[in-house]
Motif scaffolding. Structure first.
Motif, PDB file in Angstrom:
ATOM      1  N   GLY A   1       0.823  -1.210   0.000  1.00  0.00           N
ATOM      2  CA  GLY A   1       0.000   0.000   0.000  1.00  0.00           C
ATOM      3  C   GLY A   1       0.858   1.261   0.000  1.00  0.00           C
TER       4      GLY A   1
ATOM      5  N   PHE B   1       2.660   1.444  -3.647  1.00  0.00           N
ATOM      6  CA  PHE B   1       1.767   1.841  -4.730  1.00  0.00           C
ATOM      7  C   PHE B   1       1.069   3.161  -4.429  1.00  0.00           C
ATOM      8  CE2 PHE B   1       2.347  -2.603  -5.806  1.00  0.00           C
ATOM      9  CZ  PHE B   1       2.391  -2.569  -7.195  1.00  0.00           C
ATOM     10  N   GLY B   2       0.931   3.478  -3.131  1.00  0.00           N
ATOM     11  CA  GLY B   2       0.361   4.778  -2.777  1.00  0.00           C
ATOM     12  C   GLY B   2       1.234   5.920  -3.266  1.00  0.00           C
TER      13      GLY B   2
ATOM     14  N   GLU C   1      -4.388   7.959  -4.963  1.00  0.00           N
ATOM     15  CA  GLU C   1      -5.723   7.426  -4.657  1.00  0.00           C
ATOM     16  C   GLU C   1      -6.505   7.026  -5.894  1.00  0.00           C
ATOM     17  OE1 GLU C   1      -6.887  10.953  -2.794  1.00  0.00           O
ATOM     18  OE2 GLU C   1      -6.300  10.352  -0.768  1.00  0.00           O
TER      19      GLU C   1
ATOM     20  N   SER D   1      -5.515  -0.003  -8.765  1.00  0.00           N
ATOM     21  CA  SER D   1      -5.390   1.092  -7.803  1.00  0.00           C
ATOM     22  C   SER D   1      -4.799   0.571  -6.504  1.00  0.00           C
ATOM     23  CB  SER D   1      -6.762   1.714  -7.521  1.00  0.00           C
ATOM     24  OG  SER D   1      -7.631   0.765  -6.912  1.00  0.00           O
ATOM     25  N   THR D   2      -4.334   1.502  -5.693  1.00  0.00           N
ATOM     26  CA  THR D   2      -3.823   1.142  -4.370  1.00  0.00           C
ATOM     27  C   THR D   2      -4.922   0.487  -3.549  1.00  0.00           C
ATOM     28  OG1 THR D   2      -2.379   3.078  -4.480  1.00  0.00           O
ATOM     29  CG2 THR D   2      -2.621   2.017  -2.334  1.00  0.00           C
TER      30      THR D   2
ATOM     31  N   VAL E   1      -4.578  -3.271  -1.829  1.00  0.00           N
ATOM     32  CA  VAL E   1      -4.641  -3.437  -0.371  1.00  0.00           C
ATOM     33  C   VAL E   1      -5.832  -4.296   0.034  1.00  0.00           C
ATOM     34  CG1 VAL E   1      -4.957  -2.233   1.821  1.00  0.00           C
ATOM     35  CG2 VAL E   1      -3.408  -1.297   0.106  1.00  0.00           C
TER      36      VAL E   1
ATOM     37  N   LEU F   1      -4.654   2.498   4.315  1.00  0.00           N
ATOM     38  CA  LEU F   1      -4.804   3.604   3.374  1.00  0.00           C
ATOM     39  C   LEU F   1      -4.706   4.968   4.061  1.00  0.00           C
ATOM     40  CD1 LEU F   1      -7.720   2.127   1.248  1.00  0.00           C
ATOM     41  CD2 LEU F   1      -5.347   2.412   0.536  1.00  0.00           C
TER      42      LEU F   1
END
Length: 342
Positions: free
Chosen positions: A91, A94-95, A100, A112-113, A117, A160
């Motif tokens: 997370g 990739f974040g 987002e 997407s993140t 996750v 997140l």
């Protein structure tokens, strides 16, 4: 005339779990109206996963000795920390890359993140417990009482960076482990009840697997495409390898670690819940739901097969020996009428 149905199913890796699960998934995908058409008891077989699981947990709990509690805490805590830790690391990575929003175009469109996750964070508890009931020991099954903390959007929100937007439902947590605890109490108070309930454990596995499969729509894998398939494989690889070694480092064989390398069915609902709590994830929620649903299906098929292989290669000799003895007994029983007939 005897047809070797049991031996044929068991010849498939994780067959008692995989074959009924695929049967349920195929019916749900191509004949989705079947449960409603027949209703009554037939319909209940398709929709009774939670009820069957509840009974399964009581029977499994009855086979667990209270003296195994320290082991359960150590095993469950280790698998929980490793699984969630991997999701948090991915997370964070990739974040930083994706933020987002989901990828807008190209072969990774929709990734997407949030999707990564949610898929990595939550273990399919029913699948884990059923596999441990077949390939592990009762105390390995009990480890999920700790791992159940993964369930729901809470840890995904923490990962997140939006912790505090959702209160942790302690009632749900207690409800998830209560049948197991009741079974443990009954089994420890009365050895005869332990023996009685324990005999039902292997019988429950194909029924639970079928009901679980009936909740899987294989078209979700098609809809998610190669990206969904790749994500499902990635969940097994990126969580399964560390979990395998973590299990062995805590005195296990690695079987429990691989059995935990799946995506829970309720994880597919997490993206929408997170998006409702934080609108910043609104664009990512839709594609993430499809990708996570694909991971649920892919991991539900791969994990039993890999768990069966790891059990044969690295498993507890007592458990593997029991499986071999059971197979030999089944063979002898099948052969006996023929000899008598001669």
């Amino acid at each position: 005339m005897q047809i070797p149905i049991k031996r044929t199913i068991e010849s498939v890796p994780g067959g008692m779990m995989v074959v009924p699960l695929l049967a349920g998934a195929l019916i749900a995908t191509f004949f989705p109206g079947t449960p409603k058409l027949f209703g009554s008891f037939t319909g209940a077989l398709f929709s009774g996963a939670l009820t069957i699981l509840a009974v399964f947990y009581v029977c499994m709990g009855a086979s667990i000795d209270f003296r195994a509690t320290p082991y359960i805490m150590k095993k469950g805590g280790t698998l929980l920390v490793v699984k969630v830790g991997i999701a948090m690391i991915l997370g964070l990575i990739f974040g930083q890359v994706l933020g987002e929003a989901p990828v807008a175009a190209g072969m990774f469109a929709g990734l997407s993140t949030l999707a990564i996750v949610a898929a990595m964070n939550d273990t399919n508890g029913g699948l884990y417990m059923a596999l441990m009931g077949q390939y592990g020991r009762p105390r390995d099954v009990g480890a999920y009482t700790v791992m159940s903390l993964e369930s729901g959007p809470f840890l995904t929100m923490v990962t997140l960076g939006v912790a505090g937007l959702s209160a942790f439902p302690w009632q749900t947590l207690v409800g998830a482990i209560l049948p197991l605890l009741v079974g443990m109490i009954i089994g420890n108070l009365d050895r005869e009840m332990r023996a009685f309930l324990s005999r039902a454990i292997p019988v429950m596995i194909p029924f639970f697997a079928f009901a679980l499969g009936a909740g899987l729509d294989l078209s979700k894998v098609w809809q998610a495409g190669l990206l969904g398939l790749a994500m499902g494989v990635a969940v097994v690889v990126f969580t399964g390898i560390p979990l395998f070694f973590a299990d062995r480092l805590t005195g296990g064989t690695g079987v429990a670690g691989v059995a935990a390398a799946s995506t829970a069915g309720n994880a597919a609902a997490v993206p929408a819940i997170v998006a409702s709590a934080n609108p910043a994830y609104a664009d990512a929620a839709g594609p993430a739901t499809i990708l996570v649903a694909a991971c649920v299906v892919v991991t539900a098929i791969l994990v039993p097969i890999l768990t069966a292989w790891v059990s044969r290669r690295f498993g507890d000799p007592e458990v593997v020996g029991a499986e071999v003895a059971g197979a030999e007994e089944a063979t002898d029983s099948a052969a006996a009428p023929t000899v008598a007939g001669r």
